[in-house]
Scaffold this motif. Structure first.
Motif, PDB file in Angstrom:
ATOM      1  N   LEU A  71       5.855   8.250   3.341  1.00  0.00           N
ATOM      2  CA  LEU A  71       5.064   8.424   2.122  1.00  0.00           C
ATOM      3  C   LEU A  71       3.877   7.469   2.129  1.00  0.00           C
ATOM      4  CD1 LEU A  71       4.807   9.730  -0.710  1.00  0.00           C
ATOM      5  CD2 LEU A  71       6.181   7.822  -1.589  1.00  0.00           C
ATOM      6  N   GLU A  72       4.089   6.249   2.621  1.00  0.00           N
ATOM      7  CA  GLU A  72       3.023   5.262   2.671  1.00  0.00           C
ATOM      8  C   GLU A  72       2.097   5.545   3.856  1.00  0.00           C
ATOM      9  OE1 GLU A  72       6.302   4.361   2.806  1.00  0.00           O
ATOM     10  OE2 GLU A  72       6.540   3.915   0.685  1.00  0.00           O
ATOM     11  N   SER A  73       0.818   5.281   3.660  1.00  0.00           N
ATOM     12  CA  SER A  73      -0.152   5.408   4.740  1.00  0.00           C
ATOM     13  C   SER A  73      -0.378   4.052   5.391  1.00  0.00           C
ATOM     14  CB  SER A  73      -1.477   5.953   4.191  1.00  0.00           C
ATOM     15  OG  SER A  73      -1.300   7.257   3.677  1.00  0.00           O
ATOM     16  N   LEU A  74      -0.833   4.079   6.624  1.00  0.00           N
ATOM     17  CA  LEU A  74      -1.124   2.845   7.361  1.00  0.00           C
ATOM     18  C   LEU A  74      -2.580   2.468   7.149  1.00  0.00           C
ATOM     19  CD1 LEU A  74      -0.278   0.685   9.486  1.00  0.00           C
ATOM     20  CD2 LEU A  74      -1.068   2.297  11.240  1.00  0.00           C
ATOM     21  N   GLN A  75      -2.807   1.212   6.768  1.00  0.00           N
ATOM     22  CA  GLN A  75      -4.185   0.746   6.596  1.00  0.00           C
ATOM     23  C   GLN A  75      -4.776   0.385   7.955  1.00  0.00           C
ATOM     24  OE1 GLN A  75      -5.889  -1.600   3.228  1.00  0.00           O
ATOM     25  NE2 GLN A  75      -5.847  -3.280   4.720  1.00  0.00           N
ATOM     26  N   VAL A  76      -5.976   0.889   8.185  1.00  0.00           N
ATOM     27  CA  VAL A  76      -6.725   0.583   9.405  1.00  0.00           C
ATOM     28  C   VAL A  76      -7.958  -0.225   9.004  1.00  0.00           C
ATOM     29  CG1 VAL A  76      -8.017   1.534  11.347  1.00  0.00           C
ATOM     30  CG2 VAL A  76      -5.943   2.691  10.550  1.00  0.00           C
ATOM     31  N   VAL A  77      -8.149  -1.369   9.658  1.00  0.00           N
ATOM     32  CA  VAL A  77      -9.304  -2.228   9.405  1.00  0.00           C
ATOM     33  C   VAL A  77     -10.194  -2.155  10.639  1.00  0.00           C
ATOM     34  CG1 VAL A  77     -10.082  -4.539   8.823  1.00  0.00           C
ATOM     35  CG2 VAL A  77      -7.862  -3.724   7.997  1.00  0.00           C
ATOM     36  N   ALA A  78     -11.488  -1.840  10.441  1.00  0.00           N
ATOM     37  CA  ALA A  78     -12.381  -1.655  11.583  1.00  0.00           C
ATOM     38  C   ALA A  78     -13.754  -2.219  11.312  1.00  0.00           C
ATOM     39  CB  ALA A  78     -12.488  -0.159  11.905  1.00  0.00           C
ATOM     40  N   ASP A  79     -14.491  -2.431  12.388  1.00  0.00           N
ATOM     41  CA  ASP A  79     -15.895  -2.838  12.266  1.00  0.00           C
ATOM     42  C   ASP A  79     -16.701  -1.625  11.785  1.00  0.00           C
ATOM     43  OD1 ASP A  79     -18.780  -3.163  13.507  1.00  0.00           O
ATOM     44  OD2 ASP A  79     -17.866  -5.162  13.445  1.00  0.00           O
ATOM     45  N   PRO A  80     -17.630  -1.798  10.871  1.00  0.00           N
ATOM     46  CA  PRO A  80     -18.421  -0.669  10.360  1.00  0.00           C
ATOM     47  C   PRO A  80     -19.139   0.123  11.452  1.00  0.00           C
ATOM     48  CG  PRO A  80     -18.772  -2.608   8.999  1.00  0.00           C
ATOM     49  CD  PRO A  80     -17.975  -3.065  10.189  1.00  0.00           C
TER      50      PRO A  80
END
Length: 471
Positions: A64-73
């Motif tokens: 149910l939960e989504s995975l957060q992805v952190v990236a360079d713009p």
């Protein structure tokens, strides 16, 4: 040669690089340790671009939960939008936020399949009503609520199989195409061959054939060689109904027990099945179930906890009719002995019994099919039948002891003019017959009951009902 040696060195360098480990979103969220080379594939649930950082949430249906992805713009692409399919590679690291354990620091983002957000009917961060997403059977599985429902269906299915296998039942694949009408109600889908060159219609099987309404009669055959059998598959009813409890195609769990002379034995299996599978669903899918109990049926969680603690109640059909006659409310269908219980009656009986599931037993002989065992109880004349009624739904399970006595069965079939049709059924009583009984449980109604969903069309992936066969 030099070129070949240079190519070989480059190949060796590539082989020495760490290979990305593919993780499901659920696995990534539950990981206990960071990982350097990880690949996650899924669909974008949200995109948020800031000056110094790009945030994505992706989901692959495993959680149910989504995975957060952190990236360079700089990794942002024009077609990286809500709904697009992506493949992200990077490092799995501890998240600084309380609400999540891990997040993915992206090194590469590849858009596998873009999504036209302007025509996509599901909108980002919007809670769509079940009635709305029902219009899009090809897309509604991308909705959070339907995603949760499908994971719950999967775990409930596994739980049902585990329950029967743990208790020594043999799983039988009963046929979908049959020449028998188990229920005798005549609500059958008949199968016909679509002939290209001939206007003449012939029976492919030499006899009229139908989509099955129940696997019970085939289970009774198998109960002559195995003491405990069950089946779990699609069944069909040609009911011209738009009600919230009926479908033209639905799934049925059915079981048959040999060497039993007690309706109590059948009821005990029903109760154990419902409680065991419900406990499994609550333990395996807590967040998915919580979604329904929070937004769809807020009081359902407490009801289920009480139901799991208490023994189901038992009343006779005659007692049920008296309770209904003394009810302070007026029913659309007046309760009378000898008439079938309607949904409004079933729901009132459950309420009268304290919102606990209740077994109603010993129905009038003339109300039930030919295979139910005669109680031989004089003028009242009932059969050893049982229905399990549950809160919010009404009838969930139906079962009976089967008539194993040949003279009784012959007499009833003769009166109904069915002797020739069911000669094979009479044969079962001639060759080593034993007292036996069984029941069926509607899987979609079970899900309605556990989740508190009002409309049965919202607990099945592709609902089929009168005047509707989308997709």
């Amino acid at each position: 040669m030099l070129g070949a040696r240079g190519g070989w060195r480059a190949l060796r360098r590539c082989a020495s690089l760490p290979r990305a480990v593919r993780l499901r979103v659920r696995e990534a969220l539950r990981a206990r340790e960071p990982a350097d080379a990880v690949m996650v594939q899924g669909w974008v649930r949200s995109v948020r671009s800031q000056k110094e950082v790009l945030f994505l949430h992706i989901n692959d249906g495993s959680s149910l939960e989504s995975l957060q992805v952190v990236a360079d713009p700089s990794l942002e692409k024009r077609d990286l939008t809500f709904g697009s399919a992506v493949e992200v590679q990077g490092k799995l690291v501890k998240s600084p936020h309380r609400m999540q354990n891990m997040e993915l620091q992206a090194e590469t983002i590849r858009v596998v399949g873009p999504c036209d957000i302007w025509s996509f009917p599901l909108k980002m961060k919007e809670r769509h009503p079940l009635e709305y997403v029902r219009q899009f059977p090809h897309l509604r599985c991308r909705n959070n609520t339907l995603g949760a429902l499908l994971r719950i269906r999967s775990e409930a299915t596994a739980g049902i199989h585990s329950f029967f296998q743990d208790n020594g039942y043999v799983h039988i694949h009963t046929p979908i195409i049959t020449s028998n009408d188990c229920e005798g109600a005549g609500e059958l889908f008949q199968i016909e061959v679509k002939a290209k060159d001939s206007a003449e219609k012939t029976h492919f099987f030499n006899v009229p054939a139908f989509l099955t309404v129940s696997g019970q009669l085939h289970l009774e055959v198998m109960a002559g060689a195995f003491t405990h059998v069950f089946t779990f598959g699609p069944t069909f009813r040609a009911e011209n109904s738009q009600s919230r409890r009926h479908l033209a195609e639905f799934y049925m769990v059915e079981a048959e027990l040999s060497f039993t002379e007690s309706l109590q034995d059948i009821m005990q299996v029903m109760e154990d099945l419902v409680k065991t599978v419900t406990s499994t669903v609550l333990s395996k899918c807590p967040r998915d179930v919580e979604l329904f109990h929070k937004y769809i049926a807020p009081a359902q969680k407490g009801r289920l906890e009480q139901i799991l603690k208490h023994k189901f109640m038992i009343i006779s059909y005659s007692e049920a009719v008296e309770i209904l006659k003394q009810a302070p409310q007026t029913f659309t269908f007046k309760p009378e002995w000898g008439c079938d219980l309607q949904t409004e009656h079933e729901k009132y009986l459950v309420k009268h019994c304290g919102e606990v599931p209740v077994f109603v037993i010993n129905y009038p002989y003339n109300l039930k099919p030919f295979y139910m065992r005669d109680n031989e109880d004089g003028p009242q004349h009932t059969v050893a039948a049982v229905d399990l009624l549950v809160p919010g739904v009404g009838e969930l399970c139906g079962g009976s002891l089967r008539e194993e006595r040949l003279p009784f069965l012959e007499s009833r079939l003769q009166r109904l003019g069915l002797t020739n049709t069911y000669q094979w059924y009479l044969d079962l009583r001639k060759f080593g017959s034993v007292p036996h009984g069984g029941f069926g449980m509607g899987f979609e109604r079970y899900l309605q009951y556990v989740l508190g969903v009002d409309n049965i069309k919202d607990v099945i992936p592709f609902p089929r009902f009168s005047h509707s066969c989308l997709l």
